[in-house]
Write a protein that holds these residues in place. Structure first.
Motif, mmCIF file in Angstrom:
data_model
loop_
_atom_site.group_PDB
_atom_site.id
_atom_site.type_symbol
_atom_site.label_atom_id
_atom_site.label_comp_id
_atom_site.label_asym_id
_atom_site.label_seq_id
_atom_site.Cartn_x
_atom_site.Cartn_y
_atom_site.Cartn_z
ATOM 1 N N MET A 1 5.911 -44.896 48.007
ATOM 2 C CA MET A 1 7.007 -43.962 48.194
ATOM 3 C C MET A 1 7.614 -44.163 49.583
ATOM 4 N N ALA A 2 8.909 -44.142 49.633
ATOM 5 C CA ALA A 2 9.608 -44.268 50.905
ATOM 6 C C ALA A 2 9.716 -42.890 51.544
ATOM 7 N N ASN A 3 9.762 -42.842 52.859
ATOM 8 C CA ASN A 3 9.873 -41.568 53.551
ATOM 9 C C ASN A 3 11.114 -41.562 54.447
ATOM 10 N N TYR A 4 11.208 -40.565 55.288
ATOM 11 C CA TYR A 4 12.365 -40.376 56.165
ATOM 12 C C TYR A 4 12.605 -41.600 57.058
ATOM 13 N N VAL A 5 11.545 -42.134 57.653
ATOM 14 C CA VAL A 5 11.680 -43.284 58.553
ATOM 15 C C VAL A 5 12.132 -44.523 57.773
ATOM 16 N N ASP A 6 11.584 -44.716 56.571
ATOM 17 C CA ASP A 6 12.021 -45.846 55.740
ATOM 18 C C ASP A 6 13.515 -45.772 55.460
ATOM 19 N N LYS A 7 13.985 -44.572 55.169
ATOM 20 C CA LYS A 7 15.427 -44.385 54.905
ATOM 21 C C LYS A 7 16.252 -44.747 56.146
ATOM 22 N N LEU A 8 15.782 -44.326 57.326
ATOM 23 C CA LEU A 8 16.513 -44.643 58.552
ATOM 24 C C LEU A 8 16.509 -46.143 58.836
ATOM 25 N N LEU A 9 15.375 -46.791 58.580
ATOM 26 C CA LEU A 9 15.284 -48.242 58.819
ATOM 27 C C LEU A 9 16.228 -49.022 57.914
ATOM 28 N N ASN A 10 16.431 -48.532 56.689
ATOM 29 C CA ASN A 10 17.278 -49.236 55.726
ATOM 30 C C ASN A 10 18.730 -48.786 55.756
ATOM 31 N N LEU A 11 19.033 -47.769 56.556
ATOM 32 C CA LEU A 11 20.389 -47.242 56.614
ATOM 33 C C LEU A 11 21.330 -48.234 57.294
ATOM 34 N N GLU A 12 22.440 -48.529 56.630
ATOM 35 C CA GLU A 12 23.439 -49.425 57.228
ATOM 36 C C GLU A 12 24.667 -48.607 57.583
ATOM 37 N N LEU A 13 25.106 -48.714 58.834
ATOM 38 C CA LEU A 13 26.288 -47.997 59.291
ATOM 39 C C LEU A 13 27.527 -48.719 58.778
ATOM 40 N N PRO A 14 28.365 -48.065 57.968
ATOM 41 C CA PRO A 14 29.495 -48.757 57.343
ATOM 42 C C PRO A 14 30.546 -49.269 58.334
ATOM 43 N N GLU B 1 9.091 -46.401 41.918
ATOM 44 C CA GLU B 1 9.244 -46.932 40.561
ATOM 45 C C GLU B 1 9.476 -45.757 39.621
ATOM 46 N N GLU B 2 10.161 -46.007 38.511
ATOM 47 C CA GLU B 2 10.443 -44.948 37.551
ATOM 48 C C GLU B 2 9.132 -44.374 37.020
ATOM 49 N N VAL B 3 9.082 -43.048 36.906
ATOM 50 C CA VAL B 3 7.859 -42.379 36.463
ATOM 51 C C VAL B 3 8.247 -41.172 35.602
ATOM 52 N N GLU B 4 7.360 -40.805 34.689
ATOM 53 C CA GLU B 4 7.595 -39.634 33.859
ATOM 54 C C GLU B 4 6.611 -38.541 34.264
ATOM 55 N N LEU B 5 7.138 -37.348 34.561
ATOM 56 C CA LEU B 5 6.327 -36.201 34.954
ATOM 57 C C LEU B 5 6.649 -35.027 34.042
ATOM 58 N N ASN B 6 5.662 -34.569 33.314
ATOM 59 C CA ASN B 6 5.839 -33.423 32.410
ATOM 60 C C ASN B 6 7.047 -33.580 31.491
ATOM 61 N N GLY B 7 7.268 -34.780 30.991
ATOM 62 C CA GLY B 7 8.360 -35.022 30.059
ATOM 63 C C GLY B 7 9.696 -35.343 30.719
ATOM 64 N N TYR B 8 9.760 -35.292 32.036
ATOM 65 C CA TYR B 8 10.996 -35.606 32.755
ATOM 66 C C TYR B 8 10.882 -37.003 33.357
ATOM 67 N N VAL B 9 11.939 -37.808 33.211
ATOM 68 C CA VAL B 9 11.952 -39.143 33.794
ATOM 69 C C VAL B 9 12.543 -39.045 35.195
ATOM 70 N N VAL B 10 11.784 -39.505 36.185
ATOM 71 C CA VAL B 10 12.252 -39.539 37.572
ATOM 72 C C VAL B 10 12.613 -40.995 37.863
ATOM 73 N N PRO B 11 13.901 -41.281 38.106
ATOM 74 C CA PRO B 11 14.321 -42.671 38.296
ATOM 75 C C PRO B 11 13.857 -43.259 39.633
ATOM 76 N N LYS B 12 13.770 -44.564 39.662
ATOM 77 C CA LYS B 12 13.414 -45.278 40.890
ATOM 78 C C LYS B 12 14.422 -44.925 41.989
ATOM 79 N N ASN B 13 13.951 -44.801 43.217
ATOM 80 C CA ASN B 13 14.742 -44.482 44.416
ATOM 81 C C ASN B 13 15.256 -43.047 44.462
#
Length: 117
Positions: A1-14, A84-96
């Motif tokens: 799972m990615a966290n806050y820091v991972d998001k900042l590292l991958n953030l591209e300034l447009p 990765e895509e996962v199903e929890l209690n009948g709900y599909v949680v998409p990747k990312n």
């Protein structure tokens, strides 16, 4: 799972077509952590002298703990990203997808506490 820091590292300034610098990431993380702890530390500073007295007064201790259970200083835990895509209690949680855990809600779940709300 990615966290806050991972998001900042991958953030591209447009506008600049670049990523955040190391210093910018450190500053954002520091602000994020300080903002979340200021209210908590203030509440604990007010409670700490009372807490010493509470050890001798079980009813007062129970009232303070119940107040913190029903109204915690922070409602949401840090967000996570599904790798990765996962199903929890009948709900599909998409990747990312960003997942926010409502920590406050656990204080009201019968499985988590054995007192009636």
């Amino acid at each position: 799972m990615a966290n806050y820091v991972d998001k900042l590292l991958n953030l591209e300034l447009p506008d600049e077509k670049s990523n955040l610098s190391h210093g910018e990431i450190v500053a954002l993380c520091s602000e994020f952590l300080n903002a979340g702890t200021d209210m908590t530390s203030t509440a604990l500073q007010w409670l700490w002298p009372t807490w010493r007295i509470c050890m001798k007064l079980p009813y007062l201790k129970a009232v303070i703990l119940e107040g913190l259970r029903r109204h915690p200083p922070g409602h949401f835990l840090l967000s996570h990203t599904v790798t990765e895509e996962v199903e929890l209690n009948g709900y599909v949680v998409p990747k990312n997808a960003a997942i926010y855990i409502h920590g406050c809600g656990h204080g009201f779940r019968p499985k988590c506490v054995d007192v009636e709300s």
